[in-house]
Design an enzyme around this catalytic site. Structure first.
Site, PDB file in Angstrom:
ATOM      1  N   ARG A 109     158.368 -21.451 128.498  1.00 58.84           N
ATOM      2  CA  ARG A 109     159.037 -20.244 127.980  1.00 58.84           C
ATOM      3  C   ARG A 109     159.006 -20.338 126.466  1.00 58.84           C
ATOM      4  NH1 ARG A 109     164.721 -17.411 129.617  1.00 58.84           N
ATOM      5  NH2 ARG A 109     163.282 -16.634 131.188  1.00 58.84           N
ATOM      6  N   HIS A 136     156.887 -11.272 131.298  1.00 57.89           N
ATOM      7  CA  HIS A 136     157.755 -12.126 132.129  1.00 57.89           C
ATOM      8  C   HIS A 136     157.310 -11.983 133.593  1.00 57.89           C
ATOM      9  CE1 HIS A 136     160.986 -14.569 133.318  1.00 57.89           C
ATOM     10  NE2 HIS A 136     162.020 -13.831 133.012  1.00 57.89           N
ATOM     11  N   GLN A 139     159.522 -12.914 136.671  1.00 61.82           N
ATOM     12  CA  GLN A 139     160.590 -11.962 136.980  1.00 61.82           C
ATOM     13  C   GLN A 139     160.060 -10.838 137.868  1.00 61.82           C
ATOM     14  OE1 GLN A 139     163.936 -12.184 136.039  1.00 61.82           O
ATOM     15  NE2 GLN A 139     164.060 -10.604 137.604  1.00 61.82           N
ATOM     16  N   ASP A 227     167.156  -3.498 131.309  1.00 58.75           N
ATOM     17  CA  ASP A 227     167.283  -4.846 130.744  1.00 58.75           C
ATOM     18  C   ASP A 227     168.067  -4.707 129.443  1.00 58.75           C
ATOM     19  OD1 ASP A 227     166.947  -7.556 130.181  1.00 58.75           O
ATOM     20  OD2 ASP A 227     164.818  -7.407 129.648  1.00 58.75           O
ATOM     21  N   CYS A 266     167.065  -8.011 135.332  1.00 61.92           N
ATOM     22  CA  CYS A 266     166.642  -9.417 135.400  1.00 61.92           C
ATOM     23  C   CYS A 266     167.774 -10.382 135.073  1.00 61.92           C
ATOM     24  CB  CYS A 266     165.463  -9.656 134.462  1.00 61.92           C
ATOM     25  SG  CYS A 266     165.858  -9.378 132.720  1.00 61.92           S
ATOM     26  N   ARG A 294     164.144 -15.190 142.458  1.00 63.82           N
ATOM     27  CA  ARG A 294     163.359 -15.972 141.491  1.00 63.82           C
ATOM     28  C   ARG A 294     162.949 -17.296 142.137  1.00 63.82           C
ATOM     29  NH1 ARG A 294     163.810 -15.192 136.019  1.00 63.82           N
ATOM     30  NH2 ARG A 294     162.156 -16.762 135.992  1.00 63.82           N
TER      31      ARG A 294
HETATM   32  N1   CP Z   1     165.945 -13.415 134.140  1.00 69.42           N
HETATM   33  C1   CP Z   1     165.751 -14.587 133.472  1.00 69.42           C
HETATM   34  O1   CP Z   1     164.631 -14.972 133.143  1.00 69.42           O
HETATM   35  O2   CP Z   1     166.900 -15.276 133.225  1.00 69.42           O
HETATM   36  P1   CP Z   1     167.041 -16.550 132.283  1.00 69.42           P
HETATM   37  O3   CP Z   1     166.811 -16.089 130.872  1.00 69.42           O
HETATM   38  O4   CP Z   1     168.453 -17.009 132.509  1.00 69.42           O
HETATM   39  O5   CP Z   1     166.021 -17.591 132.680  1.00 69.42           O
HETATM   40  N1  NVA Z   2     163.968  -9.144 127.828  1.00 65.32           N
HETATM   41  C1  NVA Z   2     164.833 -10.301 127.901  1.00 65.32           C
HETATM   42  C2  NVA Z   2     164.693 -10.958 129.233  1.00 65.32           C
HETATM   43  C3  NVA Z   2     165.579 -12.163 129.440  1.00 65.32           C
HETATM   44  C4  NVA Z   2     165.354 -12.813 130.780  1.00 65.32           C
HETATM   45  C5  NVA Z   2     164.504 -11.266 126.774  1.00 65.32           C
HETATM   46  O1  NVA Z   2     163.312 -11.475 126.517  1.00 65.32           O
HETATM   47  O2  NVA Z   2     165.428 -11.805 126.164  1.00 65.32           O
END
Ligand code: CP
Ligand code: NVA
Length: 310
Positions: A109, A136, A139, A227, A266, A294
């Site tokens: 990530r 993502h 997700q 989101d 998400c 997930r």
């Molecule tokens: N939805 C998601 O990716 O959550 P986190 O940021 O907690 O991993």
């Molecule tokens: N769009 C959000 C998703 C978090 C899971 C971000 O990138 O922070």
């Protein structure tokens, strides 16, 4: 077999995604009611280790990948960007080469999507994108699984994305092209999804309408999804909140969408901003199943990446 990276959904393709979602449903059903840490009967990843690199915060991604590896009979370890040598400038390429000697797969990530592409280029084990500024895909696997469970069918379904055309939105659009479903995006001007992602979907026959009216976008949708207005790494300016405010999902919006519409997010949610308590805690909300999924989707993704599925 060439390495099965999962930088984006198209790396797997429609057939493998369908296989992943079917396998996820089967595995989920087979362990219903079991303690969470009990290993699946076939322990298909016994002896395998996943390294997880986090250069951004996470709750769901971190825990669901760790539990996925445990349930498959393997294990996971975490490197955080700041305390590993990545934080002191060791290159992604060298990190990929070294980790490939220790572990069987890498999940990362990070901010810049190019870092995941670079990791995949230099790793000798599969690399999975656990979120970048651009996409993502993990997700979206969970979101598709949640719709399949709720409504039995993905192809031809109608999704309404409301708010920021962000990384999660981009992956949903990519999925629409691969799995042949409809996404309408209602977003403020200047917050549209990535142009390249829209062009790829169009090349697969999916023109994604970008509209300004969230009520019209949501009407008759199978899924209403939103989101945060400010993703990790973005600055939380008043301009964003001001522009997004009319795209908040409240009870009136969901009522206009119709009774069958599932609400997805998400998470983490900013209650009182992009979604009201009444919606996220209400009868049409699927967010807790979505979060659970997930785990199930990523178990089958890991099996695919490691050549045990499809
Ligand atoms: N939805 C998601 O990716 O959550 P986190 O940021 O907690 O991993
Ligand atoms: N769009 C959000 C998703 C978090 C899971 C971000 O990138 O922070």
């Amino acid at each position: 077999m060439s390495l099965r990276h999962f930088v984006d959904l198209k790396d797997a393709g429609g057939d493998a995604i369908a296989a992943i979602l079917n396998d996820a449903m089967d595995r989920k059903a087979a362990r219903a009611g079991w303690p969470k840490g009990k290993v699946d009967g076939d322990a298909p990843l016994a002896g395998h280790v996943l390294a997880m690199i986090f250069e951004k915060n996470s709750t769901r991604t971190r825990v669901s990948f760790d539990m996925a590896m445990r349930q498959l009979g393997g294990s996971a370890l975490v490197l955080d960007g700041a305390s590993s040598q990545i934080g002191r400038g060791e290159s992604i390429a060298d990190t990929a080469r070294v980790l490939s000697r220790y572990v069987d797969a890498i999940m990362i990530r990070t901010d810049d999507h190019a870092k995941v592409v670079e990791m995949a280029k230099h790793a000798n084990v599969p690399v999975i994108n656990g979120l970048t500024d651009l996409s993502h895909p993990c997700q979206t696997l969970a979101d598709m699984l949640t719709l399949l469970e709720g409504q039995g069918k993905l192809a031809g379904s109608k999704w309404a994305w409301l708010g920021d055309g962000n990384n999660v939105c981009n992956s949903l659009i990519e999925a629409a092209g691969l799995m042949q479903f409809d996404v309408t995006v209602a977003c403020p001007e200047g917050f549209e999804p990535d142009a390249g992602v829209l062009a790829d979907a169009a090349a697969r026959g999916r023109i994604i309408p970008i509209v300004r009216d969230s009520v019209a976008a949501a009407k008759g949708a199978d899924v209403v999804v939103t989101d945060t207005w400010t993703s990790m790494g973005q600055s939380d300016s008043d301009n964003r909140a001001r522009a997004m405010a009319v795209y908040a999902v409240d009870e009136a919006l969901l009522e206009g969408a119709g009774e069958k519409a599932m609400f997805m997010h998400c998470l983490p949610a900013h209650r009182g901003e992009e979604v009201t308590d009444a919606v996220i805690d209400g009868p049409q909300s699927a967010v807790w199943d979505e979060a659970e999924n997930r785990l199930h989707a990523q178990k089958s993704l890991l099996l695919w990446a490691l050549g045990k599925l499809g």
